[in-house]
Design an enzyme around this catalytic site. Structure first.
Site, short mmCIF file in Angstrom:
data_model
loop_
_atom_site.label_atom_id
_atom_site.label_comp_id
_atom_site.label_asym_id
_atom_site.label_seq_id
_atom_site.Cartn_x
_atom_site.Cartn_y
_atom_site.Cartn_z
N LYS A 64 0.82 -1.21 0.00
CA LYS A 64 0.00 0.00 0.00
C LYS A 64 0.86 1.27 0.00
O LYS A 64 2.07 1.21 0.19
CB LYS A 64 -0.93 -0.01 1.22
CG LYS A 64 -1.88 -1.20 1.24
CD LYS A 64 -2.85 -1.18 0.07
CE LYS A 64 -4.01 -2.14 0.21
NZ LYS A 64 -3.74 -3.50 -0.29
C1 LIG Z 1 -9.71 -2.66 -1.89
C2 LIG Z 1 -9.19 -3.44 -0.71
N1 LIG Z 1 -10.03 -3.74 0.29
C3 LIG Z 1 -9.61 -4.41 1.38
C4 LIG Z 1 -8.30 -4.84 1.51
C5 LIG Z 1 -7.92 -5.62 2.73
O1 LIG Z 1 -6.85 -5.10 3.41
P1 LIG Z 1 -5.83 -6.07 4.23
O2 LIG Z 1 -5.02 -6.81 3.21
O3 LIG Z 1 -5.03 -5.11 5.05
O4 LIG Z 1 -6.67 -6.97 5.06
C6 LIG Z 1 -7.39 -4.52 0.50
C7 LIG Z 1 -5.97 -4.85 0.57
O5 LIG Z 1 -5.41 -5.84 0.58
C8 LIG Z 1 -7.86 -3.83 -0.65
O6 LIG Z 1 -7.02 -3.56 -1.65
#
Ligand SMILES: Cc1ncc(COP(=O)(O)O)c(C=O)c1O
Length: 362
Positions: A179
């Site tokens: 990110k």
């Molecule tokens: C659009 C979106 N929503 C939710 C997530 C979930 O985040 P995490 O991987 O930190 O659980 C991500 C990233 O991986 C994402 O890109």
């Protein structure tokens, strides 16, 4: 190899982690609170609640809005699976609305047709770092009394009409290492509503307002001070990181030929979590292989829309979302991260343009 993503960790992050280790407070503590306060300020909201991931932040946000069995939640079929799975976690049903082919984001013109008496929320996803068209989305939400939970996991610092994403409804961010800023793993919920903020904190902490007194079902979805220390050091660099991403995107858009470069509506600040092109004529996978041979990483976000995933097929989803399906066939994300050098950017442009010329795309 030029990687598709690369976290930029400096001495500040390393020093901050060492300080936490020396402090003896390893779980949620003062760094988490400092990270929350700084993140809320960055977003222009009153409250921020740190979590163990973007996924758990979404899960908590839906619970805090009282979404549960029998409810429907509208979101995009063209996003990471967590944007929809959070509805399943709480026993609700994700309802998909197709995307606008120019922005890859939820098409507001198609939302009203998907609303039923069971609809409780809209989850607009600011995909690739480009804000959704928030004015019509907020208007529809107000008209039907729906919650808006912005999935801003890819859009730290992005703005719609000068206003930060995550400040329109309840915002959700991720700090996964790819990110725009990272904490290793981690997430953040943003809100101006004191009741929602309080509910999020309680759900994060096993439903307890007071230690070992549990009023409701909750989870351990806390962030640690080690992660928060990294996140806080990264947050100080967010603006600079985003400016570099934007400069890289400008260079790519000016020089790439034969592919459809990202569209940025004039009322939006795109933070280019991904720089995603469309490759016409069924040549996407061939371009990806060509770039791989040249030592250039690329990725398809996302090769299979959510309604076509096996999990969703088995849940009975059989709708068609033609723009999401077409995007899944055509999109390719190229490196845009802040660690790229000018010669990396030149190599990416040279390779794409050589392919486009060879394949008659120009
Ligand atoms: C659009 C979106 N929503 C939710 C997530 C979930 O985040 P995490 O991987 O930190 O659980 C991500 C990233 O991986 C994402 O890109």
């Amino acid at each position: 190899m030029i990687p598709i993503a690369k976290p930029l960790i400096g001495d500040e992050e390393k020093q901050a982690v060492l300080e936490v280790l020396d402090s003896g407070i390893l779980s949620q503590g003062p760094r988490v609170q400092a990270f929350e306060e700084a993140f809320a300020e960055m977003c222009g909201v009153r409250y921020a609640i740190a979590t163990s991931s973007g996924t758990t932040a979404l899960h908590i946000a839906l619970l805090a809005h009282g979404i549960g069995p029998g409810d429907e939640v509208i979101t995009s079929p063209f996003t990471f699976i967590a944007s929809a799975n959070c509805a399943l976690y709480v026993g609700a049903r994700p309802v998909f609305v197709d995307i606008d082919p120019r922005t890859f984001n939820l098409d507001p013109a198609q939302i009203e047709a998907a609303i039923t008496p069971r609809t409780k929320a809209i989850i607009p996803v600011h995909l690739y770092g480009l804000p959704c068209d928030m004015d019509p989305i907020m208007e529809i939400a107000q008209k039907y009394g729906l919650a808006v939970i912005e999935d801003a996991c890819q859009a730290h610092g992005a703005k719609y009409k000068g206003r930060h994403v995550g400040s329109f409804g309840t915002g959700v961010f991720s700090f996964y290492p790819t990110k725009n800023i990272t904490s290793g793993e981690g997430g953040m919920i943003t809100t101006n509503d004191p009741e929602i903020a309080e509910k999020c904190r309680i759900i994060r902490q096993h439903g307890a307002r007071q230690r070992y007194y549990h009023d409701e079902l909750g989870f351990n979805f806390r962030m640690t001070d080690i992660h928060a220390a990294i996140g806080l050091a990264q947050l100080l660099k967010l603006e600079q990181f985003n400016q570099i991403r934007q400069a890289h995107a400008r260079y790519l858009t000016e020089h790439l030929r034969g592919v459809v470069t990202p569209y940025v509506p004039p009322d939006r600040t795109h933070v280019f979590h991904q720089y995603t092109v469309r490759v016409p004529s069924g040549k996407r996978d061939a371009l990806r292989a060509f770039l791989q041979e040249r030592g250039i990483g690329s990725e398809v976000y996302y090769p299979l829309p959510i309604h076509q995933q096996r999990l969703y097929r088995e849940l009975g989803y059989d709708g068609r979302f033609p723009e999401a399906e077409r995007a899944a066939q055509e999109v390719l994300s190229l490196p845009v991260h802040p660690a790229l050098t000018p010669s990396d950017l030149e190599a990416i442009v040279a390779a794409v343009n050589e392919f486009a010329e060879r394949e008659g795309l120009i």
